[in-house]
Write a protein that holds these residues in place. Structure first.
Motif, PDB file in Angstrom:
ATOM      1  N   UNK A   1       0.819  -1.222   0.000  1.00  0.00           N
ATOM      2  CA  UNK A   1       0.000   0.000   0.000  1.00  0.00           C
ATOM      3  C   UNK A   1       0.849   1.266   0.000  1.00  0.00           C
ATOM      4  N   UNK A   2       2.171   1.101   0.033  1.00  0.00           N
ATOM      5  CA  UNK A   2       3.042   2.269   0.142  1.00  0.00           C
ATOM      6  C   UNK A   2       3.010   2.884   1.531  1.00  0.00           C
ATOM      7  N   UNK A   3       2.651   2.063   2.524  1.00  0.00           N
ATOM      8  CA  UNK A   3       2.602   2.544   3.898  1.00  0.00           C
ATOM      9  C   UNK A   3       1.368   3.354   4.230  1.00  0.00           C
ATOM     10  N   UNK A   4       0.334   3.246   3.397  1.00  0.00           N
ATOM     11  CA  UNK A   4      -0.871   4.041   3.639  1.00  0.00           C
ATOM     12  C   UNK A   4      -1.942   3.298   4.436  1.00  0.00           C
ATOM     13  N   UNK A   5      -1.880   1.963   4.473  1.00  0.00           N
ATOM     14  CA  UNK A   5      -2.855   1.215   5.269  1.00  0.00           C
ATOM     15  C   UNK A   5      -2.633   1.461   6.762  1.00  0.00           C
ATOM     16  N   UNK A   6      -3.685   1.338   7.571  1.00  0.00           N
ATOM     17  CA  UNK A   6      -3.497   1.418   9.025  1.00  0.00           C
ATOM     18  C   UNK A   6      -2.577   0.303   9.505  1.00  0.00           C
ATOM     19  N   UNK A   7      -1.818   0.568  10.560  1.00  0.00           N
ATOM     20  CA  UNK A   7      -1.038  -0.494  11.171  1.00  0.00           C
ATOM     21  C   UNK A   7      -2.002  -1.452  11.878  1.00  0.00           C
ATOM     22  N   UNK A   8      -1.905  -2.754  11.627  1.00  0.00           N
ATOM     23  CA  UNK A   8      -2.829  -3.698  12.268  1.00  0.00           C
ATOM     24  C   UNK A   8      -2.778  -3.570  13.796  1.00  0.00           C
ATOM     25  N   UNK A   9      -3.910  -3.255  14.381  1.00  0.00           N
ATOM     26  CA  UNK A   9      -3.964  -3.065  15.827  1.00  0.00           C
ATOM     27  C   UNK A   9      -3.413  -1.731  16.277  1.00  0.00           C
ATOM     28  N   UNK A  10      -3.042  -0.848  15.336  1.00  0.00           N
ATOM     29  CA  UNK A  10      -2.462   0.452  15.684  1.00  0.00           C
ATOM     30  C   UNK A  10      -3.203   1.591  14.999  1.00  0.00           C
ATOM     31  N   UNK A  11      -2.492   2.662  14.726  1.00  0.00           N
ATOM     32  CA  UNK A  11      -3.089   3.862  14.150  1.00  0.00           C
ATOM     33  C   UNK A  11      -3.032   3.837  12.631  1.00  0.00           C
ATOM     34  N   UNK A  12      -3.916   4.621  12.009  1.00  0.00           N
ATOM     35  CA  UNK A  12      -3.743   4.910  10.596  1.00  0.00           C
ATOM     36  C   UNK A  12      -3.092   6.290  10.461  1.00  0.00           C
ATOM     37  N   UNK A  13      -2.610   6.580   9.267  1.00  0.00           N
ATOM     38  CA  UNK A  13      -1.840   7.805   9.076  1.00  0.00           C
ATOM     39  C   UNK A  13      -2.671   9.056   9.354  1.00  0.00           C
ATOM     40  N   UNK A  14      -3.914   9.059   8.912  1.00  0.00           N
ATOM     41  CA  UNK A  14      -4.761  10.239   9.097  1.00  0.00           C
ATOM     42  C   UNK A  14      -4.974  10.538  10.577  1.00  0.00           C
TER      43      UNK A  14
END
Length: 208
Positions: A113-126
């Motif tokens: 995804x180029x690092x755009x997906x949320x981290x599983x169990x963590x935060x998303x970039x937005x």
């Protein structure tokens, strides 16, 4: 009355010094790890080279690696801690590196995804950018009272990428920086309780 546009405010963004996890290329987010001896030595070396400008006030993330960096680089200043500037929550990737994650399909999907997906169990970039910005607006409201000031901001690589991509334009990953490095920005204009723009001026230290 003094025009707000006449304010001369400079922001010195500095990424904290290196930790053990940084040198092992691990995802270091919410783990509250302090600086390594090597990281301390690098900061002192950069400091002797004159890499870090004088600042009038100091703001930091609440995490050990940032507070320790602040004490080394600016021992005579008491930093204001901004809780919203804690590093991103890497969720299931926390404290792991590529070698440990490369067989994980969730990790491969995140890479694809180029690092755009949320981290599983963590935060998303937005969410992360919004959180960092909330902390940034706090210091803007404080600094806008000053006619001129240079503010030191000692934070994480992610925090720098979040704020500069929002206010300087470009991509999130355009603002990656090594431990102990950073950017100097000048505030340009004031909005109603916030800033209008920042200009990227300089990368430091040159040896990074």
């Amino acid at each position: 009355m003094r025009n707000r546009a006449d304010h001369q405010v400079t922001l010195v963004f500095i990424r904290h010094g290196a930790t053990k996890a940084n040198k092992e290329h691990r995802y270091l987010g919410r783990t509250d790890e302090g600086l390594s001896e090597e990281g301390i030595g690098e900061l002192l070396s950069y400091q002797r080279q004159g890499s870090y400008p004088n600042v009038d006030c100091l703001f930091t993330s609440p995490m050990k690696r940032c507070l320790e960096t602040a004490r080394i680089l600016y021992p005579n200043l008491h930093p204001t801690v901004i809780p919203e500037w804690a590093e991103t929550d890497f969720g299931q990737f926390e404290y792991k590196n590529y070698e440990e994650l490369k067989g994980d399909p969730l990790y491969q999907a995140w890479i694809d995804s180029g690092g755009t997906l949320p981290f599983p169990g963590g935060e998303n970039r937005e969410e992360f950018i919004a959180r960092c910005d909330k902390g940034f607006l706090k210091i803007c409201n404080e600094l806008r009272r000053e006619e001129s000031a240079t503010a030191g901001i000692i934070v994480h690589g992610g925090t720098i990428m979040a704020l500069l991509s929002k206010y300087c334009g470009g991509d999130y990953y355009d603002y990656q920086v090594e431990n102990g490095g950073g950017y100097i920005c000048r505030m340009k204009g004031w909005g109603e309780g916030t800033i209008c723009d920042t200009i990227l001026l300089h990368f430091l230290p040159d040896s990074c």
